[in-house]
Design a protein around this motif. Structure first.
Motif, mmCIF file in Angstrom:
data_model
loop_
_atom_site.group_PDB
_atom_site.id
_atom_site.type_symbol
_atom_site.label_atom_id
_atom_site.label_comp_id
_atom_site.label_asym_id
_atom_site.label_seq_id
_atom_site.Cartn_x
_atom_site.Cartn_y
_atom_site.Cartn_z
ATOM 1 N N ALA A 78 57.790 -16.094 -15.861
ATOM 2 C CA ALA A 78 57.929 -14.673 -15.565
ATOM 3 C C ALA A 78 56.686 -13.869 -15.917
ATOM 4 C CB ALA A 78 59.144 -14.113 -16.293
ATOM 5 N N GLU A 79 56.016 -14.221 -17.027
ATOM 6 C CA GLU A 79 54.862 -13.426 -17.427
ATOM 7 C C GLU A 79 53.742 -13.473 -16.390
ATOM 8 O OE1 GLU A 79 54.737 -17.148 -20.200
ATOM 9 O OE2 GLU A 79 56.250 -15.814 -19.303
ATOM 10 N N ASN A 80 53.607 -14.602 -15.709
ATOM 11 C CA ASN A 80 52.592 -14.700 -14.658
ATOM 12 C C ASN A 80 53.082 -14.092 -13.345
ATOM 13 O OD1 ASN A 80 50.576 -15.887 -16.201
ATOM 14 N ND2 ASN A 80 51.303 -17.969 -15.806
ATOM 15 N N LEU A 81 54.370 -14.269 -13.049
ATOM 16 C CA LEU A 81 54.912 -13.714 -11.804
ATOM 17 C C LEU A 81 55.116 -12.201 -11.885
ATOM 18 C CD1 LEU A 81 57.507 -16.432 -10.716
ATOM 19 C CD2 LEU A 81 55.132 -16.148 -9.990
ATOM 20 N N GLN B 22 55.248 -7.305 -9.566
ATOM 21 C CA GLN B 22 55.678 -5.929 -9.804
ATOM 22 C C GLN B 22 54.480 -4.986 -9.820
ATOM 23 O OE1 GLN B 22 59.058 -4.978 -10.256
ATOM 24 N NE2 GLN B 22 58.248 -2.900 -10.013
ATOM 25 N N LYS B 23 53.393 -5.421 -10.433
ATOM 26 C CA LYS B 23 52.181 -4.593 -10.508
ATOM 27 C C LYS B 23 51.602 -4.361 -9.111
ATOM 28 C CE LYS B 23 47.700 -4.353 -12.898
ATOM 29 N NZ LYS B 23 46.815 -4.300 -11.734
ATOM 30 N N LEU B 24 51.559 -5.414 -8.306
ATOM 31 C CA LEU B 24 51.042 -5.270 -6.943
ATOM 32 C C LEU B 24 51.920 -4.344 -6.107
ATOM 33 C CD1 LEU B 24 49.977 -8.959 -6.160
ATOM 34 C CD2 LEU B 24 48.484 -7.020 -6.662
ATOM 35 N N LEU B 25 53.233 -4.447 -6.290
ATOM 36 C CA LEU B 25 54.155 -3.557 -5.579
ATOM 37 C C LEU B 25 53.937 -2.101 -5.991
ATOM 38 C CD1 LEU B 25 57.478 -5.610 -5.709
ATOM 39 C CD2 LEU B 25 56.278 -4.921 -3.625
ATOM 40 N N GLU B 26 53.759 -1.883 -7.305
ATOM 41 C CA GLU B 26 53.554 -0.530 -7.809
ATOM 42 C C GLU B 26 52.280 0.080 -7.230
ATOM 43 O OE1 GLU B 26 55.458 1.209 -9.868
ATOM 44 O OE2 GLU B 26 56.884 -0.276 -10.612
ATOM 45 N N PHE C 27 51.840 0.721 -1.083
ATOM 46 C CA PHE C 27 52.563 1.847 -0.490
ATOM 47 C C PHE C 27 54.075 1.692 -0.637
ATOM 48 C CE2 PHE C 27 52.351 -1.392 2.747
ATOM 49 C CZ PHE C 27 53.571 -1.313 3.398
ATOM 50 N N ILE C 28 54.577 0.491 -0.839
ATOM 51 C CA ILE C 28 56.018 0.253 -0.820
ATOM 52 C C ILE C 28 56.744 1.043 -1.905
ATOM 53 C CG2 ILE C 28 57.851 -1.480 -1.046
ATOM 54 C CD1 ILE C 28 55.923 -3.543 0.116
ATOM 55 N N ILE C 29 56.394 0.794 -3.163
ATOM 56 C CA ILE C 29 57.076 1.467 -4.269
ATOM 57 C C ILE C 29 56.743 2.958 -4.278
ATOM 58 C CG2 ILE C 29 57.362 1.598 -6.767
ATOM 59 C CD1 ILE C 29 58.650 -0.849 -5.530
#
Length: 428
Positions: free
Chosen positions: A341-344, A348-352, A355-357
């Motif tokens: 999870a720590e690497n995946l 979340q960071k890329l989504l933030e 434009f999506i988030i």
């Protein structure tokens, strides 16, 4: 007893835009990828209204504009309030366009084909029953009695999140989180489409209509022009529909198709396809608490990535781009040496940062406003009545304020109308 049948770097569940974009990006970067699709062919279970925004897809697929199965580029946008046979319409025309109409089954099929050309394996007509875990870490998928192992799984199963539900990663879907979309595809001569909708060759129209088109249910109707067909449909919010529906939603759509002005516009048309589909409407409020966990990423409709603004809907570009970002996350995690999870969490960071988030957060209030019955009944009646008073002149011409005051009498107050419109504008 489970039978292990193979091992891949990545298993993607679902060959829609999100899953195929992830598979395509990963395969291009040398990963051994398999996509498991429940439908008989990639794209066969995909259904949507008809319009896609192109810029995110052009970033994923450099050859997109040249190769993708595009029907028409949308050059005309219409938004109408309809009461009976009367329409109050706002129209926008531009020579430029950032969106197009397409058959989603063909577009998703093209995306899956690009993934295959890049090296991915697409397996169709196979249902994924559950995630396979070892020591609490997702290590593949379960289908029947078989296990297909993987370093990481991309869940692109769509709005019916049965796998995530079985694994306890999301609660059961609630009616207030989704809407029901129904659509008819009507074959019509290419020249008739262009003549009747005022289009030049290859130009397309996207038309949204609210008012009594949905039989009093919160929601709206849409019409998109393809090359030789027209897509006519409607979306109704499921929770409100369950409480208030008086007739089958298909019959409501048929009432629209046979009403003026649509009966004239679609005259001589032949119904060639009918479909229905659930769509996510709660956005971030229906997203899993975490879009990643050890060995798993969630993309597309399963993550709630759809934005309905009332005058346009974005879903395919959100889905495809989330799959693309998931692939970039997996590529980076591979370089780090594991898929915990720590690497995946990079996903979340890329989504933030994408434009999506940002878009989903910016328009977060619109979902609640779109459920207001007044927006689809009272207000269209008021505005259409104002237009009727202003333009159906016999001897005297009323002022705009006079027309508004007369039209709202017994329905609402002027202050309430202003406050409601301001709330809508701020949400949009």
């Amino acid at each position: 007893m489970l039978n292990i049948v193979g091992k891949f770097d990545v298993v993607v569940v679902g060959a829609g835009p999100a899953g195929s974009s992830a598979a395509y990006t990963l395969s291009k970067n040398g990963f051994k990828v398999v996509v498991i699709e429940r439908g008989r062919t990639a794209g066969s279970k995909n259904l949507y209204g008809g319009r896609v925004y192109s810029k995110p897809l052009e970033e994923i697929y450099p050859e997109f504009k040249r190769e993708a199965p595009i029907e028409r580029w949308v050059k005309r946008e219409r938004f109408s309030m309809m009461v009976g046979g009367e329409l109050l319409t706002l129209e926008y025309y531009s020579r430029n366009s950032t969106s197009f109409t397409a058959y989603l089954s063909r577009l998703a099929g093209w995306m899956a084909q690009k993934a295959e050309e890049a090296g991915a394996i697409i397996v169709t007509d196979v249902r994924v029953d559950d995630l396979y875990t070892e020591d609490g870490i997702v290590k593949g998928i379960v289908s029947g009695g078989d296990v297909l192992k993987a370093d990481v799984v991309v869940d692109a199963e769509g709005v019916n999140r049965l796998i995530l539900e079985r694994h306890g990663l999301v609660p059961k879907l609630l009616p207030r989180q989704v809407a029901l979309g129904v659509k008819e595809t009507i074959r019509l001569d290419k020249q008739k489409i262009e003549d009747r909708f005022g289009l030049l060759p290859e130009e397309g129209l996207a038309w949204f209509i609210i008012g009594n088109v949905t039989g009093g249910l919160p929601g709206g109707a849409f019409l998109y022009t393809n090359t030789t067909t027209v897509s006519l449909g409607m979306v109704v919010f499921l929770e409100e529909a369950c409480k208030k529906v008086q007739k089958h939603v298909f019959d409501i759509l048929e009432d629209l198709r046979t009403s003026q002005p649509f009966s004239d516009i679609l005259k001589d048309g032949v119904l060639v396809e009918y479909g229905a589909h659930l769509t996510p409407e709660a956005g971030l409020d229906m997203a899993p608490k975490k879009l990643y966990t050890d060995g798993l990423l969630v993309v597309g409709d399963a993550a709630g990535f759809l934005l309905n603004l009332g005058y346009t809907v974005r879903g395919v570009d959100f889905a495809a781009y989330s799959g693309y970002l998931a692939a970039k996350t997996i590529i980076k995690a591979h370089s780090e040496g594991n898929f915990k999870a720590e690497n995946l969490s990079v996903y979340q960071k890329l989504l933030e940062e994408s434009f999506i988030i940002r878009e989903l957060r910016r328009h977060r209030k619109i979902a609640k406003l779109l459920r207001s019955s007044e927006l689809f009944t009272t207000y269209p009646e008021i505005f259409v009545d104002v237009a009727r008073k202003l333009f159906n002149i016999e001897y005297t011409s009323p002022t705009l304020l006079q027309s508004i005051r007369e039209s709202i009498k017994g329905k609402t107050s002027l202050l309430s109308l202003i406050v409601k419109m301001l709330s809508l504008v701020r949400a949009l």
